[in-house]
Scaffold this motif. Structure first.
Motif, PDB file in Angstrom:
ATOM      1  N   LEU A   1      35.600  34.453  32.680  1.00 44.46           N
ATOM      2  CA  LEU A   1      34.759  33.278  32.947  1.00 44.46           C
ATOM      3  C   LEU A   1      35.580  32.115  33.497  1.00 44.46           C
ATOM      4  O   LEU A   1      35.137  31.413  34.410  1.00 44.46           O
ATOM      5  CB  LEU A   1      34.015  32.857  31.673  1.00 44.46           C
ATOM      6  N   THR A   2      36.780  31.927  32.963  1.00 48.84           N
ATOM      7  CA  THR A   2      37.650  30.866  33.459  1.00 48.84           C
ATOM      8  C   THR A   2      38.049  31.143  34.898  1.00 48.84           C
ATOM      9  O   THR A   2      38.119  30.230  35.721  1.00 48.84           O
ATOM     10  CB  THR A   2      38.902  30.738  32.568  1.00 48.84           C
ATOM     11  N   GLU A   3      38.284  32.407  35.211  1.00 44.71           N
ATOM     12  CA  GLU A   3      38.617  32.773  36.587  1.00 44.71           C
ATOM     13  C   GLU A   3      37.441  32.477  37.517  1.00 44.71           C
ATOM     14  O   GLU A   3      37.628  31.954  38.625  1.00 44.71           O
ATOM     15  CB  GLU A   3      38.979  34.252  36.668  1.00 44.71           C
ATOM     16  N   LEU A   4      36.245  32.773  37.076  1.00 39.46           N
ATOM     17  CA  LEU A   4      35.072  32.498  37.899  1.00 39.46           C
ATOM     18  C   LEU A   4      34.860  30.992  38.096  1.00 39.46           C
ATOM     19  O   LEU A   4      34.489  30.546  39.181  1.00 39.46           O
ATOM     20  CB  LEU A   4      33.822  33.113  37.267  1.00 39.46           C
ATOM     21  N   ILE A   5      35.114  30.211  37.067  1.00 39.15           N
ATOM     22  CA  ILE A   5      34.890  28.765  37.143  1.00 39.15           C
ATOM     23  C   ILE A   5      35.974  28.070  37.967  1.00 39.15           C
ATOM     24  O   ILE A   5      35.672  27.231  38.816  1.00 39.15           O
ATOM     25  CB  ILE A   5      34.826  28.152  35.722  1.00 39.15           C
ATOM     26  N   THR A   6      37.250  28.413  37.732  1.00 37.16           N
ATOM     27  CA  THR A   6      38.358  27.708  38.397  1.00 37.16           C
ATOM     28  C   THR A   6      38.762  28.337  39.716  1.00 37.16           C
ATOM     29  O   THR A   6      39.378  27.670  40.546  1.00 37.16           O
ATOM     30  CB  THR A   6      39.602  27.664  37.490  1.00 37.16           C
ATOM     31  N   GLY A   7      38.487  29.615  39.905  1.00 37.54           N
ATOM     32  CA  GLY A   7      38.906  30.306  41.113  1.00 37.54           C
ATOM     33  C   GLY A   7      40.349  30.778  41.062  1.00 37.54           C
ATOM     34  O   GLY A   7      40.855  31.326  42.036  1.00 37.54           O
ATOM     35  N   GLN A   8      41.036  30.577  39.955  1.00 31.25           N
ATOM     36  CA  GLN A   8      42.415  31.037  39.790  1.00 31.25           C
ATOM     37  C   GLN A   8      42.405  32.365  39.035  1.00 31.25           C
ATOM     38  O   GLN A   8      41.608  32.561  38.129  1.00 31.25           O
ATOM     39  CB  GLN A   8      43.243  30.027  39.005  1.00 31.25           C
ATOM     40  N   GLY A   9      43.325  33.246  39.415  1.00 31.07           N
ATOM     41  CA  GLY A   9      43.418  34.533  38.748  1.00 31.07           C
ATOM     42  C   GLY A   9      43.980  34.399  37.344  1.00 31.07           C
ATOM     43  O   GLY A   9      44.479  33.343  36.941  1.00 31.07           O
ATOM     44  N   ILE A  10      43.919  35.492  36.595  1.00 32.27           N
ATOM     45  CA  ILE A  10      44.384  35.475  35.210  1.00 32.27           C
ATOM     46  C   ILE A  10      45.888  35.211  35.142  1.00 32.27           C
ATOM     47  O   ILE A  10      46.351  34.459  34.289  1.00 32.27           O
ATOM     48  CB  ILE A  10      43.994  36.779  34.496  1.00 32.27           C
TER      49      ILE A  10
ATOM     50  N   SER B   1      47.672  33.491  37.167  1.00 27.54           N
ATOM     51  CA  SER B   1      47.857  32.070  37.451  1.00 27.54           C
ATOM     52  C   SER B   1      47.491  31.225  36.232  1.00 27.54           C
ATOM     53  O   SER B   1      48.149  30.242  35.921  1.00 27.54           O
ATOM     54  CB  SER B   1      46.999  31.659  38.646  1.00 27.54           C
ATOM     55  N   GLN B   2      46.447  31.620  35.545  1.00 26.41           N
ATOM     56  CA  GLN B   2      46.024  30.892  34.347  1.00 26.41           C
ATOM     57  C   GLN B   2      47.073  30.974  33.247  1.00 26.41           C
ATOM     58  O   GLN B   2      47.337  29.998  32.549  1.00 26.41           O
ATOM     59  CB  GLN B   2      44.723  31.477  33.797  1.00 26.41           C
ATOM     60  N   ILE B   3      47.678  32.129  33.101  1.00 24.05           N
ATOM     61  CA  ILE B   3      48.606  32.352  31.990  1.00 24.05           C
ATOM     62  C   ILE B   3      49.961  31.712  32.235  1.00 24.05           C
ATOM     63  O   ILE B   3      50.459  30.956  31.415  1.00 24.05           O
ATOM     64  CB  ILE B   3      48.772  33.858  31.703  1.00 24.05           C
ATOM     65  N   GLY B   4      50.576  32.038  33.356  1.00 20.68           N
ATOM     66  CA  GLY B   4      51.969  31.618  33.527  1.00 20.68           C
ATOM     67  C   GLY B   4      52.226  30.710  34.705  1.00 20.68           C
ATOM     68  O   GLY B   4      52.901  29.699  34.575  1.00 20.68           O
ATOM     69  N   PHE B   5      51.685  31.078  35.834  1.00 23.10           N
ATOM     70  CA  PHE B   5      52.033  30.324  37.045  1.00 23.10           C
ATOM     71  C   PHE B   5      51.482  28.908  36.986  1.00 23.10           C
ATOM     72  O   PHE B   5      52.072  27.986  37.546  1.00 23.10           O
ATOM     73  CB  PHE B   5      51.508  31.046  38.291  1.00 23.10           C
ATOM     74  N   GLY B   6      50.371  28.707  36.338  1.00 27.59           N
ATOM     75  CA  GLY B   6      49.803  27.369  36.195  1.00 27.59           C
ATOM     76  C   GLY B   6      50.724  26.460  35.394  1.00 27.59           C
ATOM     77  O   GLY B   6      50.847  25.260  35.665  1.00 27.59           O
ATOM     78  N   LEU B   7      51.399  27.021  34.397  1.00 24.21           N
ATOM     79  CA  LEU B   7      52.314  26.228  33.573  1.00 24.21           C
ATOM     80  C   LEU B   7      53.561  25.831  34.359  1.00 24.21           C
ATOM     81  O   LEU B   7      54.156  24.784  34.120  1.00 24.21           O
ATOM     82  CB  LEU B   7      52.733  27.004  32.324  1.00 24.21           C
ATOM     83  N   LEU B   8      53.951  26.674  35.314  1.00 28.17           N
ATOM     84  CA  LEU B   8      55.148  26.412  36.100  1.00 28.17           C
ATOM     85  C   LEU B   8      54.852  25.552  37.326  1.00 28.17           C
ATOM     86  O   LEU B   8      55.776  25.163  38.059  1.00 28.17           O
ATOM     87  CB  LEU B   8      55.795  27.733  36.549  1.00 28.17           C
ATOM     88  N   GLY B   9      53.585  25.289  37.581  1.00 25.72           N
ATOM     89  CA  GLY B   9      53.224  24.499  38.742  1.00 25.72           C
ATOM     90  C   GLY B   9      53.146  25.303  40.019  1.00 25.72           C
ATOM     91  O   GLY B   9      53.069  24.739  41.108  1.00 25.72           O
ATOM     92  N   ILE B  10      53.188  26.618  39.898  1.00 27.43           N
ATOM     93  CA  ILE B  10      53.119  27.476  41.084  1.00 27.43           C
ATOM     94  C   ILE B  10      51.664  27.943  41.233  1.00 27.43           C
ATOM     95  O   ILE B  10      51.031  28.355  40.279  1.00 27.43           O
ATOM     96  CB  ILE B  10      54.043  28.709  40.922  1.00 27.43           C
ATOM     97  N   GLY B  11      51.158  27.911  42.441  1.00 28.04           N
ATOM     98  CA  GLY B  11      49.818  28.426  42.690  1.00 28.04           C
ATOM     99  C   GLY B  11      48.806  27.425  42.569  1.00 28.04           C
ATOM    100  O   GLY B  11      47.963  26.951  42.169  1.00 28.04           O
TER     101      GLY B  11
END
Length: 67
Positions: free
Chosen positions: A46-55, A57-67
Motif C-alpha cells: 500500500l505504501t508503494e502504491l501511495i508513494t510510488g517508491q519501491g519496497i 527504496s522504502q526500506i534502505g535507499f530512502g534512509l540514505l537519500g538515494i532514489g
C-alpha cells in the motif's frame, strides 16, 4: 494398582499434557507470525502504491537519500 505404577502413569500423563500444550503454543505463535508477515507485506504494498517508491527504496535507499 501399586503406587509405583500409578506414579509412572501420572508422569506419563503429565508429560503428554506438557507436550500438547507446547505444541499448541508453537502453532499459535506460528499463526500469529504468519499474520503479522502478511500485514507487513500489505502495508509495504500500500505504501508503494501511495508513494510510488519501491519496497527497497522504502526500506534502505530512502534512509540514505538515494532514489
Amino acid at each position: 494398582m501399586s503406587d509405583s505404577a500409578s506414579k509412572t502413569r501420572d508422569d506419563w500423563y503429565q508429560d503428554a499434557a506438557r507436550a500438547q500444550i507446547s505444541s499448541e503454543r508453537f502453532n499459535r505463535a506460528e499463526l500469529l507470525n504468519g499474520r503479522i508477515a502478511m500485514l507487513g507485506f500489505l502495508i509495504g504494498l500500500l505504501t508503494e502504491l501511495i508513494t510510488g517508491q519501491g519496497i527497497a527504496s522504502q526500506i534502505g535507499f530512502g534512509l540514505l537519500g538515494i532514489g
